[in-house]
Design a protein around this motif. Sequence first.
Motif, PDB file in Angstrom:
ATOM      1  N   THR A   4       5.363   2.171   6.672  1.00 50.15           N
ATOM      2  CA  THR A   4       4.952   1.896   5.296  1.00 50.15           C
ATOM      3  C   THR A   4       3.776   0.945   5.378  1.00 50.15           C
ATOM      4  O   THR A   4       3.913  -0.185   5.863  1.00 50.15           O
ATOM      5  CB  THR A   4       6.092   1.271   4.479  1.00 50.15           C
ATOM      6  OG1 THR A   4       7.219   2.155   4.498  1.00 50.15           O
ATOM      7  CG2 THR A   4       5.653   1.061   3.038  1.00 50.15           C
ATOM      8  N   ARG A  30       4.301   6.173   4.192  1.00 45.76           N
ATOM      9  CA  ARG A  30       4.074   5.767   2.803  1.00 45.76           C
ATOM     10  C   ARG A  30       2.919   4.769   2.792  1.00 45.76           C
ATOM     11  O   ARG A  30       2.832   3.886   3.660  1.00 45.76           O
ATOM     12  CB  ARG A  30       5.333   5.136   2.223  1.00 45.76           C
ATOM     13  CG  ARG A  30       5.168   4.545   0.828  1.00 45.76           C
ATOM     14  CD  ARG A  30       6.520   4.185   0.213  1.00 45.76           C
ATOM     15  NE  ARG A  30       6.393   3.383  -0.986  1.00 45.76           N
ATOM     16  CZ  ARG A  30       6.043   3.846  -2.179  1.00 45.76           C
ATOM     17  NH1 ARG A  30       5.786   5.143  -2.329  1.00 45.76           N
ATOM     18  NH2 ARG A  30       5.958   3.043  -3.233  1.00 45.76           N
ATOM     19  N   VAL A  32       0.838   2.013   0.343  1.00 47.15           N
ATOM     20  CA  VAL A  32       0.682   1.211  -0.869  1.00 47.15           C
ATOM     21  C   VAL A  32      -0.710   0.592  -0.823  1.00 47.15           C
ATOM     22  O   VAL A  32      -1.054  -0.098   0.145  1.00 47.15           O
ATOM     23  CB  VAL A  32       1.750   0.105  -0.955  1.00 47.15           C
ATOM     24  CG1 VAL A  32       1.543  -0.735  -2.216  1.00 47.15           C
ATOM     25  CG2 VAL A  32       3.153   0.702  -0.923  1.00 47.15           C
ATOM     26  N   GLU A  50      -2.192  10.098  -7.187  1.00 50.06           N
ATOM     27  CA  GLU A  50      -1.273   9.369  -8.050  1.00 50.06           C
ATOM     28  C   GLU A  50       0.102  10.038  -8.208  1.00 50.06           C
ATOM     29  O   GLU A  50       1.093   9.377  -8.504  1.00 50.06           O
ATOM     30  CB  GLU A  50      -1.898   9.159  -9.441  1.00 50.06           C
ATOM     31  CG  GLU A  50      -2.331  10.438 -10.147  1.00 50.06           C
ATOM     32  CD  GLU A  50      -3.727  10.902  -9.777  1.00 50.06           C
ATOM     33  OE1 GLU A  50      -4.211  11.856 -10.398  1.00 50.06           O
ATOM     34  OE2 GLU A  50      -4.327  10.300  -8.868  1.00 50.06           O
ATOM     35  N   ASN A  51       0.157  11.321  -7.974  1.00 52.79           N
ATOM     36  CA  ASN A  51       1.429  12.031  -8.116  1.00 52.79           C
ATOM     37  C   ASN A  51       2.168  12.250  -6.795  1.00 52.79           C
ATOM     38  O   ASN A  51       3.225  12.886  -6.769  1.00 52.79           O
ATOM     39  CB  ASN A  51       1.201  13.388  -8.799  1.00 52.79           C
ATOM     40  CG  ASN A  51       0.686  13.223 -10.222  1.00 52.79           C
ATOM     41  OD1 ASN A  51       1.114  12.316 -10.942  1.00 52.79           O
ATOM     42  ND2 ASN A  51      -0.242  14.083 -10.624  1.00 52.79           N
ATOM     43  N   SER A  53       4.534  11.267  -3.822  1.00 52.94           N
ATOM     44  CA  SER A  53       5.687  10.376  -3.727  1.00 52.94           C
ATOM     45  C   SER A  53       5.511   9.303  -2.662  1.00 52.94           C
ATOM     46  O   SER A  53       6.173   8.264  -2.714  1.00 52.94           O
ATOM     47  CB  SER A  53       6.949  11.191  -3.429  1.00 52.94           C
ATOM     48  OG  SER A  53       6.806  11.886  -2.192  1.00 52.94           O
ATOM     49  N   ASN A  54       4.623   9.539  -1.693  1.00 56.99           N
ATOM     50  CA  ASN A  54       4.426   8.568  -0.609  1.00 56.99           C
ATOM     51  C   ASN A  54       3.190   7.698  -0.825  1.00 56.99           C
ATOM     52  O   ASN A  54       2.646   7.125   0.117  1.00 56.99           O
ATOM     53  CB  ASN A  54       4.338   9.265   0.738  1.00 56.99           C
ATOM     54  CG  ASN A  54       3.175  10.238   0.813  1.00 56.99           C
ATOM     55  OD1 ASN A  54       2.579  10.624  -0.205  1.00 56.99           O
ATOM     56  ND2 ASN A  54       2.845  10.667   2.021  1.00 56.99           N
ATOM     57  N   GLU A  56       1.359   4.686  -3.609  1.00 53.65           N
ATOM     58  CA  GLU A  56       1.434   3.816  -4.784  1.00 53.65           C
ATOM     59  C   GLU A  56       0.191   2.951  -4.846  1.00 53.65           C
ATOM     60  O   GLU A  56      -0.293   2.460  -3.813  1.00 53.65           O
ATOM     61  CB  GLU A  56       2.671   2.926  -4.742  1.00 53.65           C
ATOM     62  CG  GLU A  56       2.806   2.025  -5.974  1.00 53.65           C
ATOM     63  CD  GLU A  56       4.029   1.133  -5.944  1.00 53.65           C
ATOM     64  OE1 GLU A  56       4.148   0.247  -6.824  1.00 53.65           O
ATOM     65  OE2 GLU A  56       4.868   1.302  -5.033  1.00 53.65           O
ATOM     66  N   VAL A  58      -1.432  -0.527  -6.532  1.00 57.61           N
ATOM     67  CA  VAL A  58      -1.139  -1.795  -7.186  1.00 57.61           C
ATOM     68  C   VAL A  58      -2.458  -2.519  -7.415  1.00 57.61           C
ATOM     69  O   VAL A  58      -3.201  -2.776  -6.459  1.00 57.61           O
ATOM     70  CB  VAL A  58      -0.204  -2.678  -6.341  1.00 57.61           C
ATOM     71  CG1 VAL A  58       0.017  -4.026  -7.037  1.00 57.61           C
ATOM     72  CG2 VAL A  58       1.114  -1.976  -6.086  1.00 57.61           C
ATOM     73  N   GLU A  75       8.535  -3.362  -0.742  1.00 52.72           N
ATOM     74  CA  GLU A  75       8.176  -2.053  -0.193  1.00 52.72           C
ATOM     75  C   GLU A  75       8.541  -1.917   1.281  1.00 52.72           C
ATOM     76  O   GLU A  75       8.322  -0.863   1.871  1.00 52.72           O
ATOM     77  CB  GLU A  75       6.673  -1.805  -0.372  1.00 52.72           C
ATOM     78  CG  GLU A  75       6.190  -1.827  -1.803  1.00 52.72           C
ATOM     79  CD  GLU A  75       6.706  -0.659  -2.621  1.00 52.72           C
ATOM     80  OE1 GLU A  75       7.063   0.381  -2.007  1.00 52.72           O
ATOM     81  OE2 GLU A  75       6.772  -0.780  -3.860  1.00 52.72           O
TER      82      GLU A  75
END
Length: 360
Positions: A4, A30, A32, A50-51, A53-54, A56, A58, A75
């Motif tokens: 991640t 993933r 972020v 943006e859609n 799932s892995n 995000e 901020v 996270e």
Amino acid sequence: MSRTLLVTGGAGFIGANFVHYWLQFNPQDRVVVLDALTYAGNIANLAGMENQSNFEFVKGNICDTELVEQLLSREQINTVVHFAAESHVDRSISGPDAFIETNILGTYSLLKACKKIWIDEYQKQGKIPVEHRFHHVSTDEVYGTLEPGEPAFKEDTPYAPNSPYSASKAASDHLVRAYHHTYGLDVTTSNCSNNYGPYHFPEKLIPLIIANILHNKPLPIYGDGKQIRDWLYVEDHARGIELVINRGKVGENYNIGGHNEWANVDIVKLICNKMDEAFANKPELAVRFPHASKAISGNSQELIQYVTDRPGHDRRYAIDATKTTNELGYKPLESFDSGISKTLQWYLDNEDWWAPLLTQ
């Protein structure tokens, strides 16, 4: 092992290209992205993610240590890839404060947060610190300048920054090193040469020249235009960072370069020639860009205009990436000709992205 990642500055030029690359080739991970969306950060650089799932996004500032701590914990971040930086030398000369705050204090904020979450909290519980990596993305400009014929920068070249920008990056490099040697934070640092490619903010040389040709504006060249830079296609940079994260030794620095030295004036002439060729081969471009009269007539080089050189302008940068090649198997895949052709085509195809940025 899946990761991640927290990618700081992931809506900027190099950061966004890295995010696109990483999720394409590491779909099990993933990502972020943390970005303050200052003038050079653009959420449009991450369009289409943006859609997923892995993924995000901020919005936030790396100087907000508490926010970084929350993200690392919530996270379960185990890898930070730190791109966030003020990077335009001209802006650093006219307004160095933002460079000191973001590049030095921001890096310090991230290191503090990572030490607290990855090391301190685990040690308080009598546990082994979480397996982690803090990868810091730096620049060849920390090494200073080279004279013609001098050997290219190596990882052990003494630092000699000559602008507020490069000085702030040098300071951040030292902080990263110190947090490894003092606190045991697992870090790597990469120093790259000049990047180019999609999503490049149009104040920088290559996109500026492309945009100005399309608007029939002067093509400014500092001094005699013979300042030499080593140019690296941005996806080759992302590939190099991936190798450092996967195979690099903790605590080490790795140079990532393009083995591709060009004088600024020659780059401008190359882009002019490729633009003239594009307009000659695709008549529809003259309809889409009616103001590009010099390109339409095949005379883009007539727009070249020499301007007063900027203070402290380094004469030459060149990266020796031998260590990265020998230890990690790094090799740029794009030639300058193929990379410039891809970049030019991207800007011709994505006027909706870059045109609004010209007023910033």
